[in-house]
Design a protein around this motif. Sequence first.
Motif, PDB file in Angstrom:
ATOM      1  N   GLY A  27       0.816  -1.205   0.000  1.00 28.61           N
ATOM      2  CA  GLY A  27       0.000   0.000   0.000  1.00 28.61           C
ATOM      3  C   GLY A  27       0.851   1.256   0.000  1.00 28.61           C
ATOM      4  N   GLU A  28       0.213   2.348   0.253  1.00 28.21           N
ATOM      5  CA  GLU A  28       0.873   3.644   0.228  1.00 28.21           C
ATOM      6  C   GLU A  28       1.611   3.894   1.528  1.00 28.21           C
ATOM      7  OE1 GLU A  28       0.863   5.779  -2.304  1.00 28.21           O
ATOM      8  OE2 GLU A  28      -0.264   4.342  -3.495  1.00 28.21           O
ATOM      9  N   PRO A  29       2.893   4.236   1.446  1.00 28.91           N
ATOM     10  CA  PRO A  29       3.640   4.530   2.670  1.00 28.91           C
ATOM     11  C   PRO A  29       3.125   5.767   3.390  1.00 28.91           C
ATOM     12  CG  PRO A  29       5.045   4.817   0.726  1.00 28.91           C
ATOM     13  CD  PRO A  29       3.722   4.292   0.261  1.00 28.91           C
ATOM     14  N   ASP A  30       2.423   6.617   2.677  1.00 26.62           N
ATOM     15  CA  ASP A  30       1.880   7.832   3.293  1.00 26.62           C
ATOM     16  C   ASP A  30       0.608   7.573   4.087  1.00 26.62           C
ATOM     17  OD1 ASP A  30       3.912   9.258   2.172  1.00 26.62           O
ATOM     18  OD2 ASP A  30       2.745   9.928   0.461  1.00 26.62           O
ATOM     19  N   SER A  33      -1.285   5.016   9.459  1.00 26.26           N
ATOM     20  CA  SER A  33      -1.623   3.731  10.073  1.00 26.26           C
ATOM     21  C   SER A  33      -0.574   3.380  11.106  1.00 26.26           C
ATOM     22  CB  SER A  33      -1.665   2.657   8.986  1.00 26.26           C
ATOM     23  OG  SER A  33      -1.765   1.392   9.575  1.00 26.26           O
ATOM     24  N   ASP A  34      -0.954   2.653  12.130  1.00 22.06           N
ATOM     25  CA  ASP A  34       0.058   2.212  13.097  1.00 22.06           C
ATOM     26  C   ASP A  34       0.819   1.036  12.534  1.00 22.06           C
ATOM     27  OD1 ASP A  34      -2.177   3.188  14.203  1.00 22.06           O
ATOM     28  OD2 ASP A  34      -2.468   1.590  15.650  1.00 22.06           O
ATOM     29  N   GLU A  35       0.247   0.387  11.541  1.00 23.19           N
ATOM     30  CA  GLU A  35       0.885  -0.820  11.041  1.00 23.19           C
ATOM     31  C   GLU A  35       1.491  -0.531   9.683  1.00 23.19           C
ATOM     32  OE1 GLU A  35      -1.896  -3.964  11.254  1.00 23.19           O
ATOM     33  OE2 GLU A  35      -2.449  -3.464  13.304  1.00 23.19           O
ATOM     34  N   GLY A  36       2.804  -0.593   9.641  1.00 21.87           N
ATOM     35  CA  GLY A  36       3.501  -0.254   8.407  1.00 21.87           C
ATOM     36  C   GLY A  36       3.546  -1.390   7.415  1.00 21.87           C
ATOM     37  N   GLY A  37       3.164  -2.553   7.819  1.00 23.73           N
ATOM     38  CA  GLY A  37       3.261  -3.681   6.901  1.00 23.73           C
ATOM     39  C   GLY A  37       2.557  -4.891   7.454  1.00 23.73           C
ATOM     40  N   VAL A  38       2.721  -5.999   6.777  1.00 25.08           N
ATOM     41  CA  VAL A  38       2.125  -7.242   7.243  1.00 25.08           C
ATOM     42  C   VAL A  38       3.232  -8.278   7.410  1.00 25.08           C
ATOM     43  CG1 VAL A  38      -0.107  -6.815   6.172  1.00 25.08           C
ATOM     44  CG2 VAL A  38       1.636  -8.053   4.906  1.00 25.08           C
ATOM     45  N   VAL A  39       3.022  -9.173   8.329  1.00 26.96           N
ATOM     46  CA  VAL A  39       3.993 -10.243   8.545  1.00 26.96           C
ATOM     47  C   VAL A  39       3.573 -11.458   7.726  1.00 26.96           C
ATOM     48  CG1 VAL A  39       5.043 -11.785  10.242  1.00 26.96           C
ATOM     49  CG2 VAL A  39       4.512  -9.429  10.860  1.00 26.96           C
TER      50      VAL A  39
END
Length: 62
Positions: A27-30, A33-39
Amino acid sequence: MAETDKMKCPDCGAEMNHHANKLVYEGEPDEASDEGGVVLEAHTCPACGRSATREAAPPSRG
Ligand SMILES: [Zn+2]
């Protein structure tokens, strides 16, 4: 409810070994969200050697 949910090999149906987790960003880095990514869980099949990933279950809150 099972604590560990084994992943089955999509090729041969054997139970795969969970050997690593990796964090991926989507997704967009901008995006605020508290979650920057998925594991993602990385699994390898002991029978045929296929590797696969799936999204790890999110930690339960509360
Ligand atoms: Zn396999």
